[in-house]
Design a protein around this motif. Structure first.
Motif, PDB file in Angstrom:
ATOM      1  N   VAL A  27      -9.171 -45.744   0.285  1.00  0.00           N
ATOM      2  CA  VAL A  27     -10.510 -45.922  -0.839  1.00  0.00           C
ATOM      3  C   VAL A  27     -10.985 -44.773  -1.595  1.00  0.00           C
ATOM      4  CG1 VAL A  27     -12.533 -47.133  -1.102  1.00  0.00           C
ATOM      5  CG2 VAL A  27     -11.197 -48.010   0.630  1.00  0.00           C
ATOM      6  N   THR A  28     -11.014 -44.933  -2.794  1.00  0.00           N
ATOM      7  CA  THR A  28     -11.528 -43.910  -3.783  1.00  0.00           C
ATOM      8  C   THR A  28     -12.585 -44.357  -4.446  1.00  0.00           C
ATOM      9  OG1 THR A  28      -9.561 -42.755  -3.948  1.00  0.00           O
ATOM     10  CG2 THR A  28     -11.281 -42.357  -5.469  1.00  0.00           C
ATOM     11  N   VAL A  29     -13.635 -43.888  -4.531  1.00  0.00           N
ATOM     12  CA  VAL A  29     -14.951 -44.400  -5.537  1.00  0.00           C
ATOM     13  C   VAL A  29     -15.215 -43.480  -6.526  1.00  0.00           C
ATOM     14  CG1 VAL A  29     -17.710 -45.009  -5.423  1.00  0.00           C
ATOM     15  CG2 VAL A  29     -16.168 -45.247  -3.363  1.00  0.00           C
ATOM     16  N   VAL A  30     -15.016 -44.026  -7.908  1.00  0.00           N
ATOM     17  CA  VAL A  30     -15.345 -43.176  -8.949  1.00  0.00           C
ATOM     18  C   VAL A  30     -16.506 -43.546  -9.419  1.00  0.00           C
ATOM     19  CG1 VAL A  30     -12.811 -42.569  -9.517  1.00  0.00           C
ATOM     20  CG2 VAL A  30     -13.753 -44.681 -10.352  1.00  0.00           C
ATOM     21  N   GLU A  31     -17.311 -42.603  -9.891  1.00  0.00           N
ATOM     22  CA  GLU A  31     -18.601 -42.742 -10.441  1.00  0.00           C
ATOM     23  C   GLU A  31     -19.150 -41.964 -11.593  1.00  0.00           C
ATOM     24  OE1 GLU A  31     -22.342 -43.302 -11.524  1.00  0.00           O
ATOM     25  OE2 GLU A  31     -21.442 -44.564  -9.995  1.00  0.00           O
ATOM     26  N   GLN A  32     -19.638 -42.670 -12.668  1.00  0.00           N
ATOM     27  CA  GLN A  32     -19.816 -41.866 -13.916  1.00  0.00           C
ATOM     28  C   GLN A  32     -20.847 -40.803 -13.906  1.00  0.00           C
ATOM     29  OE1 GLN A  32     -21.275 -44.279 -17.194  1.00  0.00           O
ATOM     30  NE2 GLN A  32     -23.031 -44.955 -15.936  1.00  0.00           N
ATOM     31  N   GLY A  33     -21.800 -41.138 -12.923  1.00  0.00           N
ATOM     32  CA  GLY A  33     -23.098 -40.062 -12.681  1.00  0.00           C
ATOM     33  C   GLY A  33     -22.565 -39.034 -11.680  1.00  0.00           C
ATOM     34  N   ASP A  34     -23.656 -38.295 -11.518  1.00  0.00           N
ATOM     35  CA  ASP A  34     -23.445 -36.995 -10.565  1.00  0.00           C
ATOM     36  C   ASP A  34     -23.844 -37.438  -9.261  1.00  0.00           C
ATOM     37  OD1 ASP A  34     -26.178 -36.909 -11.060  1.00  0.00           O
ATOM     38  OD2 ASP A  34     -26.222 -34.988 -11.940  1.00  0.00           O
ATOM     39  N   THR A  35     -24.246 -38.237  -8.979  1.00  0.00           N
ATOM     40  CA  THR A  35     -24.541 -38.606  -7.584  1.00  0.00           C
ATOM     41  C   THR A  35     -24.322 -40.366  -7.120  1.00  0.00           C
ATOM     42  OG1 THR A  35     -26.235 -38.619  -5.746  1.00  0.00           O
ATOM     43  CG2 THR A  35     -26.945 -39.457  -8.153  1.00  0.00           C
ATOM     44  N   HIS A  36     -24.615 -40.713  -6.032  1.00  0.00           N
ATOM     45  CA  HIS A  36     -24.366 -42.158  -5.505  1.00  0.00           C
ATOM     46  C   HIS A  36     -25.707 -42.749  -5.647  1.00  0.00           C
ATOM     47  CE1 HIS A  36     -25.542 -39.627  -2.277  1.00  0.00           C
ATOM     48  NE2 HIS A  36     -26.512 -40.843  -1.762  1.00  0.00           N
ATOM     49  N   GLY A  37     -25.506 -44.100  -5.313  1.00  0.00           N
ATOM     50  CA  GLY A  37     -26.805 -44.947  -5.031  1.00  0.00           C
ATOM     51  C   GLY A  37     -27.121 -45.915  -6.387  1.00  0.00           C
ATOM     52  N   LEU A 242     -15.057 -39.745  -2.702  1.00  0.00           N
ATOM     53  CA  LEU A 242     -16.050 -40.070  -3.590  1.00  0.00           C
ATOM     54  C   LEU A 242     -15.827 -39.041  -4.706  1.00  0.00           C
ATOM     55  CD1 LEU A 242     -19.471 -40.560  -1.292  1.00  0.00           C
ATOM     56  CD2 LEU A 242     -17.928 -42.281  -2.158  1.00  0.00           C
ATOM     57  N   ARG A 243     -15.844 -39.807  -5.842  1.00  0.00           N
ATOM     58  CA  ARG A 243     -15.525 -38.618  -7.245  1.00  0.00           C
ATOM     59  C   ARG A 243     -16.754 -38.919  -8.141  1.00  0.00           C
ATOM     60  NH1 ARG A 243      -9.689 -38.453  -9.640  1.00  0.00           N
ATOM     61  NH2 ARG A 243     -10.707 -37.094 -11.001  1.00  0.00           N
ATOM     62  N   PHE A 244     -17.502 -37.774  -8.300  1.00  0.00           N
ATOM     63  CA  PHE A 244     -18.587 -37.974  -9.509  1.00  0.00           C
ATOM     64  C   PHE A 244     -18.204 -37.424 -10.861  1.00  0.00           C
ATOM     65  CE2 PHE A 244     -20.376 -37.965  -5.149  1.00  0.00           C
ATOM     66  CZ  PHE A 244     -21.098 -39.275  -5.081  1.00  0.00           C
ATOM     67  N   ASN A 245     -18.978 -37.805 -11.753  1.00  0.00           N
ATOM     68  CA  ASN A 245     -18.844 -37.067 -13.140  1.00  0.00           C
ATOM     69  C   ASN A 245     -17.565 -37.849 -13.591  1.00  0.00           C
ATOM     70  OD1 ASN A 245     -21.283 -35.832 -13.529  1.00  0.00           O
ATOM     71  ND2 ASN A 245     -20.596 -34.542 -12.095  1.00  0.00           N
ATOM     72  N   ALA A 246     -17.130 -39.027 -13.165  1.00  0.00           N
ATOM     73  CA  ALA A 246     -15.779 -39.432 -13.517  1.00  0.00           C
ATOM     74  C   ALA A 246     -15.818 -40.773 -13.956  1.00  0.00           C
ATOM     75  CB  ALA A 246     -14.809 -39.546 -12.064  1.00  0.00           C
ATOM     76  N   PRO A 247     -16.182 -40.832 -15.354  1.00  0.00           N
ATOM     77  CA  PRO A 247     -16.405 -42.169 -16.031  1.00  0.00           C
ATOM     78  C   PRO A 247     -15.062 -42.764 -16.251  1.00  0.00           C
ATOM     79  CG  PRO A 247     -16.850 -40.327 -17.625  1.00  0.00           C
ATOM     80  CD  PRO A 247     -16.603 -39.684 -16.310  1.00  0.00           C
TER      81      PRO A 247
END
Length: 491
Positions: A27-37, A242-247
């Motif tokens: 599993v890879t999570v990609v998140e546009q922001g710089d943190t989770h939640g 977990l990958r952040f800043n990744a829109p």
């Protein structure tokens, strides 16, 4: 082992990632922001800590089940404590009532405030809500729904469907069952738990106060953001990346299935399965090929977006005199005017809003002797109202403080500093369209019971989070993750 990409690191996305990793998926999570939640945000400044999203946890067993299924039990990683009273309410006529944490103590509290007749009426409505919970708690909220036919088939008999009565509104229920208008106002408030209008939300949502009273209200020491941190840590322990800043700018899909996602910098991540934790409207409008999104787009166009919120984070010097209240709600004289302002033809900031205050009695959230207040009023979305207009946010913040003062909580001379969060900020920070807290509202039976499906319109695409079935709020987004993990199955 399937390659799974989860788009968005909100609580629904993290819960899905943890469950799928525990089932053996990569599993890879990609998140546009710089943190989770996601909406479960936090602000730390000068020794003050604020939850900027949810401030009450109901149905904690949902998270106990999640953590038990993915590793160490919840209570070994966070300190979940009861909130008692769950909330202090003040009505426009000055009446005040504390609703206790223990379900069995609620009737006595209502009797002391409104009289024995009102307490008996509330008790009967909650008994009916308990029956409704038996009908929808597992069969609807904890399983995938494929449409109206599914809902009808899960009603064991016509009597059950009549009990759910999706054509009856919460407002109509209150008028029919309560003599005291203050009880009707109290019941109406629970419509806002799904960002909705009590005059349009189905009466089956009377299960919301039942759930709060039956399972109690809970808090996580240090703030509810600690729960989000613990869930992100659990994901990492299970090998989730977990990958952040990744829109994500697009999901690659054909009628035969998904094949990956594309990021803003041009990178492509291959995937056998994509789990979307973004707003369903954003998913179907911006990320999925038009040919695959045509039918869900039409359905979303018929839905009414949920309300948003205007928030003040107040760093206060000193302590508020009198009993400590973790949660307060101060009602206006004309509650309908609030819903007219938000859901009417000409949306505008509510002139005289209900005001919600969260002020945890927790030494971890403020310097000794001071208080950290989260103040929320319901608000129309960004778009119908331009919350970025010069001066609007600060002027409205001043108005909210004046309303607090008029209702007996004048803290204006105690404010060390304040931060303002508008629907435009929620839209920017969370990606929710217009800053809608719950995606679509529950205004109308279809919107309330038939949110976007967890199984997407192309093979390998799944939806979690507050804009998908079964809805918004900390427990429901975790239930959506359990549904999706069940649909995907073990590696």
């Amino acid at each position: 082992m399937a390659g799974v990409v989860v788009v968005g690191a909100g609580m629904g996305g993290l819960a899905a990632a943890a469950r799928l990793a525990a089932l053996g998926h990569r599993v890879t999570v990609v998140e546009q922001g710089d943190t989770h939640g996601g909406k479960l945000g936090t602000l730390r400044r000068d020794g003050y800590t604020f939850d900027t999203g949810p401030s009450l946890l109901t149905m904690p067993q949902v998270y106990r089940d999640l953590f038990a299924a993915t590793g160490a039990p919840l209570d070994t990683v966070v300190d979940v404590v009861p909130v008692d009273p769950v909330c202090h309410y003040r009505f426009a006529d000055g009446t005040e009532v504390d609703l206790p944490h223990a379900e069995e103590d609620v009737p006595a509290a209502l009797a002391a405030a409104f009289g024995e007749r009102s307490a008996a009426q509330w008790r009967r409505v909650m008994a009916d809500a308990a029956h409704l919970w038996g009908l929808v708690g597992e069969s609807v909220l904890q399983r995938p729904l494929g449409g109206l036919g599914d809902l009808v088939r899960r009603s064991a008999n016509p009597r059950d469907l009549a009990a759910i009565a999706p054509w009856r509104t919460l407002r109509a229920l209150g008028r029919a069952r309560f003599d005291d208008p203050r009880l009707r106002v109290l019941l109406d408030r629970y419509a806002t738990y799904s960002g909705s209008d009590p005059r349009r939300i189905p009466a089956v949502l009377s299960v919301v106060p039942y759930v709060e009273q039956h399972f109690g209200g809970w808090y996580v020491r240090g703030g509810l953001r600690v729960l989000g941190d613990a869930l992100a840590d659990r994901c990492r322990e299970l090998g989730v990346r977990l990958r952040f800043n990744a829109p994500v700018t697009g999901i690659d899909a054909t009628p035969t299935g998904v094949s990956g996602v594309r990021l803003g910098d041009g990178e492509r991540i291959a995937a056998d399965v994509v789990v979307s934790d973004v707003d369903a409207e954003v998913l179907y409008r911006d990320l999925l090929p038009a040919r695959s999104a045509r039918r869900p787009r039409r359905a979303l166009r018929r839905a009414v977006p949920s309300l948003s919120g205007f928030v003040l984070l107040l760093a206060l010097r000193g302590r508020t005199p009198g009993p400590r209240h973790h949660h307060r709600v101060l009602f206006p004289a004309d509650y309908d005017a609030e819903f007219d302002a938000i859901f009417g033809r000409a949306p505008r900031p509510v002139p005289d809003p209900a005001v919600y205050v969260c002020s945890p009695d927790d030494p971890a959230v403020a310097p000794e002797g001071d208080e950290a207040w989260f103040v929320l009023v319901n608000a129309p979305r960004q778009g119908p109202v331009d919350w970025r207009a010069p001066g609007l946010a600060d002027d409205y913040a001043d108005r909210v403080l004046r309303v607090l003062a008029e209702r007996g909580l004048d803290v204006r001379d105690r404010v060390r500093w304040r931060e303002v969060r508008t629907p435009a900020d929620w839209e920017r920070d969370t990606g929710s369209v217009g800053g809608s807290i719950y995606g679509t509202s529950s205004n109308g039976p279809r919107a309330a019971l038939l949110r976007p499906r967890n199984r997407g319109p192309v093979p390998g695409l799944f939806l979690v989070g507050g804009s998908a079935h079964p809805g918004g709020g900390l427990p429901l987004v975790a239930l959506s993750a359990a549904i999706v993990a069940g649909l995907i199955g073990p590696a």
